[in-house]
Design a protein around this motif. Structure first.
Motif, short mmCIF file in Angstrom:
data_model
loop_
_atom_site.label_atom_id
_atom_site.label_comp_id
_atom_site.label_asym_id
_atom_site.label_seq_id
_atom_site.Cartn_x
_atom_site.Cartn_y
_atom_site.Cartn_z
N GLU A 252 0.83 -1.21 0.00
CA GLU A 252 0.00 0.00 0.00
C GLU A 252 0.86 1.25 0.00
OE1 GLU A 252 -2.91 -0.09 3.12
OE2 GLU A 252 -3.70 -2.01 2.45
N THR A 253 2.03 1.17 0.67
CA THR A 253 2.92 2.33 0.67
C THR A 253 3.50 2.57 -0.72
OG1 THR A 253 3.46 1.83 2.94
CG2 THR A 253 4.90 3.35 1.80
N VAL A 254 3.94 1.48 -1.38
CA VAL A 254 4.53 1.62 -2.71
C VAL A 254 3.53 2.23 -3.69
CG1 VAL A 254 5.46 0.37 -4.69
CG2 VAL A 254 6.14 -0.28 -2.39
N PHE A 255 2.28 1.79 -3.65
CA PHE A 255 1.28 2.25 -4.61
C PHE A 255 0.41 3.39 -4.07
CE2 PHE A 255 2.23 -2.07 -6.05
CZ PHE A 255 2.48 -1.83 -7.38
N SER A 256 0.79 3.97 -2.93
CA SER A 256 0.01 5.06 -2.32
C SER A 256 -1.48 4.73 -2.27
CB SER A 256 0.21 6.37 -3.07
OG SER A 256 1.56 6.65 -3.21
N VAL A 257 -1.80 3.55 -1.78
CA VAL A 257 -3.18 3.13 -1.63
C VAL A 257 -3.67 3.56 -0.24
CG1 VAL A 257 -4.70 1.14 -1.42
CG2 VAL A 257 -2.91 1.16 -3.16
N PRO A 258 -4.82 4.25 -0.15
CA PRO A 258 -5.26 4.76 1.16
C PRO A 258 -5.85 3.69 2.06
CG PRO A 258 -6.87 5.32 -0.51
CD PRO A 258 -5.75 4.63 -1.23
N GLY A 259 -5.10 2.62 2.33
CA GLY A 259 -5.58 1.53 3.19
C GLY A 259 -4.91 1.56 4.55
N LEU A 260 -5.16 0.50 5.31
CA LEU A 260 -4.60 0.39 6.66
C LEU A 260 -3.08 0.44 6.67
CD1 LEU A 260 -6.38 -2.37 8.75
CD2 LEU A 260 -6.25 0.07 9.18
N GLY A 261 -2.46 -0.24 5.68
CA GLY A 261 -1.01 -0.32 5.63
C GLY A 261 -0.38 1.04 5.50
N GLN A 262 -0.89 1.84 4.55
CA GLN A 262 -0.32 3.17 4.36
C GLN A 262 -0.60 4.05 5.57
OE1 GLN A 262 -1.93 5.94 1.60
NE2 GLN A 262 0.06 6.48 0.78
N LEU A 263 -1.82 3.97 6.08
CA LEU A 263 -2.18 4.75 7.28
C LEU A 263 -1.23 4.40 8.42
CD1 LEU A 263 -4.17 6.69 8.68
CD2 LEU A 263 -5.53 4.70 9.28
#
Lengths: 308, 308
Positions: A252-263
């Motif tokens: 999620e961080t690599v793809f800038s996905v607004p999910g739990l992982g990036q949060l």
């Protein structure tokens, strides 16, 4: 069976309690007054500080603070985000969890859909070219770091070919790359396990019996081999939940996905403790419940487990 | 596995004198080692992996000899330059030599991999041995500890601790070492439980051997095989963990060269300077693959029962 369920439930609750002690301890592990952590750099009046102090029991001894925190956490109250002022942590987490759930369910479908047939064919056509090539791919798939694969896919499909978006989840096509990366390691592992599980089953007596009584190859494979080979592979998926969540943090961080992982990563980088605590606890509850359900399913399908 | 003449235990007469007893034990020990070595030598992929790691280790010990440039030196005007005859793998986004940074990065990767895995193995074997040998309450408490550590996704807890304690090379090694031991503990615990009831352990206990001696002399040597295999496979997965932490900015800090850090630097420039991302990613993959192949070979050699 009932005593088994009760024992596993109690064990799960002990583990979750221990995790809450750890997540609570985090705020106190960090240097400084917890109140500074809770209000961050915002300008607050003494009156507001007193109110937060009272709400979280920060003026009381540590063990009492823990119970106040635990009580609030049980009601889904993790306080407010320091970084996104005025937003309830529980709201942020619920929103992000939905995105993560979508991504990972898709990834799971993809990896099961590929891994199970590939593993079975590799086992049935053992030592064939298909077997060698697919197992070579699986060995490589386990060693590839998912964040690097993500970067390379962005370079290829978003950059060079320019056919897929590199970040966000605004269109359906934006799901393709993150889902592919999330599914990669899972697929590689499941394919290897399906292969070895199928090989184990293939050499057992009941398969020989099925063949000896003149059954055609097709029903032997599907009715006798596949059913039994699937058992250990499907149950292992439940135990992999914690690895899946680790994977989602990176992808999620690599793809800038607004999910739990990036949060989670942004709150860790900015030391937004309330968000960190809520997500760690949510992860732990998910893993414990997932393992429990897997254990129970396994015990239900395979009676040998219950007797232990 | 085919039973060749060398695989059969050497038969000796019972009437040998005490002095040759030692000699007999030594020959037997050597032959056991020989057989394992022979089995390992037959697995060609494992040998290729071993060769790669040997070369990498030499590079990692003497990077100052092999790296053409200083890894932190910035070459003016070479920002993001493609590979050339002066800089074989090109320059990064600030003009540093990618080849030199990659060679120095090998030192970081192997240092973290070997040191953290050592801590992990010692902790895991100790906890697993104590839980498995004593059983009862000791086992219950240690098992809940294992469950708790496993309940939180590894990467999540590593990120939190790195952020709270401050990211650095030393902290990365300590944090990973302190948390990744659960697999060792689980395997060792299960093996110890089955060994506890073996006749030779009962015999040793009958002649008065106490717990420490029983564990160290009689039981642990018998589970060395799986421990060595897990150790080798552990180095690979820990190298990926370190790279993931550094990629997310919470691992090894600049200016120390690290492959994960290089990928993190490459991320914003992936469209313009893809060579920055390709080299460290390939190195991580090959290194992890090499350790996994050695691990597979060792599993076949030391622990033939546990083939996948």
């Amino acid at each position: 069976m009932l005593t088994y369920i009760i024992r596993r439930l109690l064990q799960g609750m002990v583990v979750i309690l221990l995790v809450t002690v750890f997540t609570f301890g985090l705020m106190h592990l960090a240097p400084g007054d917890p109140i500074d952590i809770m209000v961050g750099e915002a300008r607050v009046t003494d009156e507001q500080i007193e109110r937060i102090r009272a709400q979280w029991g920060l003026d009381r001894p540590v063990h009492e603070q823990y119970f106040v925190w635990l009580g609030n956490a049980f009601q889904g109250d993790f306080g407010q985000s320091v970084v996104r002022r005025g937003t309830d942590v529980s709201e942020m987490v619920t929103e992000a969890a939905w995105v993560t759930l979508q991504l990972n369910i898709l990834a799971m479908i993809v990896s099961i859909g590929i891994a199970l047939p590939v593993g079975m064919i590799a086992a049935i056509r053992r030592y064939s070219t298909f077997d060698y090539v697919s197992m070579l791919g699986a060995t490589l798939g386990v060693a590839l770091p998912n964040f690097w694969v993500g970067l390379m896919l962005i370079f290829l499909f978003a950059g060079t070919f320019g056919i897929l978006p590199s970040s966000g989840l605004r269109t359906w096509s934006a799901f393709i790359l993150p889902v592919a990366v999330l599914a990669l390691e899972q697929t590689a592992l499941l394919a290897r396990m399906m292969r070895s599980s199928t090989i184990d089953v293939m050499t057992q007596d009941f398969v020989n019996v099925a063949r000896a009584k003149g059954l055609a190859e097709f029903p032997v494979i599907f009715r006798h081999i596949a059913r039994n080979a699937l058992l250990p592979v499907v149950t292992i998926i439940g135990y992999r939940l914690s690895f899946i969540l680790s994977g989602t943090i990176v992808v999620e961080t690599v793809f800038s996905v607004p999910g739990l992982g990036q949060l989670f990563v942004t709150s860790v980088q900015r030391l937004d403790y309330q968000v960190m605590q809520a997500i760690v606890l949510l992860f732990a509850v998910a893993v414990v419940v997932g393992n429990l359900l897997t254990d129970l399913t396994y015990a239900y399908i395979d009676p040998r487990i219950r007797i232990q | 596995m085919s039973e060749t003449s060398e695989d059969r235990p050497v038969q000796r007469s019972q009437t040998e004198s005490g002095s040759s007893e030692l000699a007999r034990l030594q020959t037997n020990q050597r032959s056991e080692f020989r057989r394992a070595l022979n089995r390992f030598m037959r697995y060609r992929a494992g040998l290729v992996g071993l060769g790669f790691i040997v070369i990498l280790t030499i590079l990692a010990i003497f990077p100052m000899v092999f790296a053409p440039e200083n890894p932190t030196e910035i070459f003016p005007g070479m920002r993001g330059a493609s590979p050339s005859s002066d800089f074989w793998l090109g320059n990064d986004h600030v003009g540093r030599d990618v080849l030199s940074r990659t060679i120095w990065g090998a030192q970081t990767a192997l240092l973290v991999g070997v040191l953290a895995t050592t801590i992990t193995a010692v902790l895991g074997v100790a906890i697993g041995a104590i839980a498995g040998y004593f059983g009862g309450w000791t086992d219950s408490i240690l098992s809940r500890l294992i469950d708790t550590v496993m309940a939180v996704p590894l990467l999540a807890i590593l990120l939190v601790l790195a952020a709270v304690l401050g990211p650095s090379l030393r902290n990365v090694i300590l944090i990973i070492g302190a948390l990744v031991w659960t697999q060792f503990a689980r395997v060792v615990r299960a093996d110890m439980m089955s060994l506890r009831e073996r006749d030779y352990v009962l015999a040793a206990r009958a002649i008065g051997a106490k717990a420490p001696r029983l564990i160290m002399r009689h039981m642990l040597p018998n589970i060395l095989g799986p421990v060595i295999v897990m150790f080798t496979l552990g180095i690979g997965s820990i190298i990926i963990l370190e790279a993931a932490l550094s990629f997310l900015g919470l691992g090894v800090q600049p200016p120390t060269p690290s492959w994960g850090r290089s990928l993190s630097d490459a991320r914003p420039h992936i469209m313009r300077f893809p060579h920055m991302a390709i080299v460290p990613g390939v190195m991580i993959t090959l290194t992890v693959l090499a350790f996994n192949l050695i691990g597979d070979g060792l599993r076949d050699a030391l622990d033939p029962r546990q083939r996948e």
